[in-house]
Design an enzyme around this catalytic site. Structure first.
Site, PDB file in Angstrom:
ATOM      1  N   ASP A 277      45.089  19.355 -29.751  1.00  0.00           N
ATOM      2  CA  ASP A 277      46.315  19.799 -30.417  1.00  0.00           C
ATOM      3  C   ASP A 277      47.449  18.790 -30.359  1.00  0.00           C
ATOM      4  OD1 ASP A 277      44.928  22.091 -30.878  1.00  0.00           O
ATOM      5  OD2 ASP A 277      46.258  23.431 -29.765  1.00  0.00           O
TER       6      ASP A 277
ATOM      7  N   HIS B  41      16.389  38.791 -46.914  1.00  0.00           N
ATOM      8  CA  HIS B  41      16.925  40.008 -47.526  1.00  0.00           C
ATOM      9  C   HIS B  41      16.566  41.209 -46.658  1.00  0.00           C
ATOM     10  CE1 HIS B  41      18.002  42.966 -50.584  1.00  0.00           C
ATOM     11  NE2 HIS B  41      16.834  43.557 -50.337  1.00  0.00           N
TER      12      HIS B  41
ATOM     13  N   GLU C 162      44.769  20.011 -14.056  1.00  0.00           N
ATOM     14  CA  GLU C 162      45.144  21.222 -14.788  1.00  0.00           C
ATOM     15  C   GLU C 162      46.177  21.994 -13.991  1.00  0.00           C
ATOM     16  OE1 GLU C 162      46.051  24.180 -16.862  1.00  0.00           O
ATOM     17  OE2 GLU C 162      44.604  22.832 -17.830  1.00  0.00           O
TER      18      GLU C 162
END
Length: 469
Positions: free
Chosen positions: A316, A448, A35
């Site tokens: 990507d 709910h 990296e």
């Protein structure tokens, strides 16, 4: 000195790379991650997803204190913006996350090598650090997980001072009086929301005829109305020709997308946000024979292997949505394939989220895509104005829209505008992953009062039987 050898070397320490590395280590492989940044986490953790969400949250709390709390009977609150402290909060979030990955690397005995990695040959990576001596490592498998970078705009030079990318937009030293955003996608809208809440006049210039062009058209239309009501201005079907900075002011020259008379917008700051492109430069790909497609993405087969045996790619830099969670899934599946297991990532079922307020979330096909494909479908839509929990929270903007196959009732897509839409979408993601129907969602007992009840009601609406509308 001979080169260190590993089972796997990953180039890139972002979400795809570090997750892949951890999964490989869990499966008993020796792993190194190369990296070039001084911190792990890639764009996402350092200058993308995480810092932007920190500022989105902080700016939303400021806006709530300034504008919304009086609606709940909380009066006399006059917040004072301390931008330096807000930025420090953002930086601490980044630091905590990146240090967390360092801890995980130590835990799993993954070696982190700082520097720029270049593939010199099959099974060999050359690493050049910012300072110090270069080195070489060898591996049975090399994984390219270098992510993406900001897409440049012709005739517009980003200086990260007056004309900024998303990276610079996260580091502004003061709130600009005006901010013009080139591009109406999710990154631009999120950053625009941050600075608009803090006091900037925000204008979005978009080449196409709607914002968030990849989203469902109903969602794009409604979200533009909501953002306009919040104070954001839009210039659609507009092309940016260039940006000149004169005495600290950006002069943005525009013209209609279809041609016509040009106009100039003056703005203190300009954000270029027209998308991202795969980062594949200076990796040695061409030299070793790794093939790219017409969009600069690395070509891979169903096992993520490139045209060169032993070299793989995820995230990507390959096909599919440019999203951190997609890259993570790529990384996990690839690691397991290297271990002899099988797997796949369903790119049609990758949720997309825009973290404005209200949020926008989407999964599967849009209504326009189904029409273009000639698929017969049924639609169920339910507004948050009819949801009790949304009313109690004063977050009634938006709706849930579910699209299902007309014959089989299988859910084909879901699109939500609303508070916490990014969390709500995952109920549908789970159902779609198992090939479920709108009837399946409609028959599930939902607590709910919750926002999730709007999802149930939209599912009921697919077959014309919503209860509360």
């Amino acid at each position: 000195m001979s080169a260190k050898e590993f089972d796997v070397v990953v180039i890139g320490g972002g979400p795809g790379g570090y997750v892949c590395a951890i999964r490989c280590a869990q499966l008993g492989m020796s792993v190194a991650v190369v990296e070039k940044r001084k911190a792990l986490g890639g764009t996402c953790l350092n200058v993308g997803c995480i810092p932007s969400k920190a500022l989105l949250t902080a700016s939303e709390k400021y806006h709530e204190a300034e504008k919304e709390l009086e609606n709940f009977g909380i009066e006399g609150v006059k917040p004072k913006l301390n931008l330096k402290k807000m930025m420090a909060f953002k930086d601490s979030v980044i630091s905590d996350n990146t240090k967390g990955i360092e801890f995980l690397f130590k835990k799993h005995k993954i070696e982190w090598i700082q520097g720029h990695g270049t593939i010199k040959d099959v099974g060999e990576v050359f690493i050049k650090p910012e300072k110090g001596k270069a080195s070489t490592v060898k591996a049975g498998s090399i994984i390219i997980a270098t992510g993406s970078e900001v897409m440049p705009l012709p005739n517009v030079k980003i200086d990260e001072k007056n004309i900024v990318s998303s990276t610079g937009a996260l580091e502004l030293g003061k709130v600009p009086k005006s901010l013009t955003i080139i591009g109406g996608g999710y990154i631009g809208l999120e950053m625009g929301a941050v600075w608009m809440r803090l006091g900037a006049k925000v204008t979005v210039v978009e080449f196409l005829d709607r914002i968030m062009p990849g989203m469902d058209a109903d969602v794009s239309k409604q979200m533009q109305k909501i953002l306009t009501s919040q104070g954001m201005e839009f210039k659609l079907k507009t092309k940016v020709i260039g940006v000149d900075v004169k005495k600290g002011v950006c002069h943005i020259k525009t013209e209609p997308a279809e041609g016509g008379k040009s106009e100039t917008i003056k703005s203190e700051k300009t954000l270029v946000s027209i998308g991202r492109r795969p980062y594949t430069d200076n990796l040695g790909l061409q030299e070793v024979g790794v093939e790219l497609d017409e969009r600069g993405r690395i070509k891979t087969d169903e096992t993520f292997e490139t045209s060169v045996e032993g070299i793989f790619a995820i995230g990507d830099v390959i096909i599919g949505p440019m999203l951190a969670h997609k890259a993570e899934e790529d990384g996990v599946v690839l690691a397991e394939m290297l271990d002899g297991q099988s797997g796949s990532v369903h790119y049609d079922l990758v949720p997309g989220v825009v973290y404005t307020e209200p949020e926008v979330a989407s999964i599967g096909k849009t209504e326009q895509q189904l029409k273009e494909a000639g698929v017969a479908y049924a639609k169920g839509q339910f507004p948050f104005t009819a949801n009790g929990r949304a009313r109690s929270m004063n977050t009634t903007e938006g709706f849930v829209k579910i699209l299902a196959d007309k014959t089989t009732d299988k859910i084909l897509g879901c699109h939500i505008i609303g508070h916490e839409a990014g969390s709500l979408i995952h109920e549908i993601a789970a159902v779609m992953e198992f090939g479920g129907s709108s009837e399946d969602v409609a028959r599930i007992c939902h607590a709910h009062p919750t926002l999730n009840e709007a999802v149930k009601e939209a599912a009921l609406a697919v077959n014309g039987r919503p209860i509360h509308m």
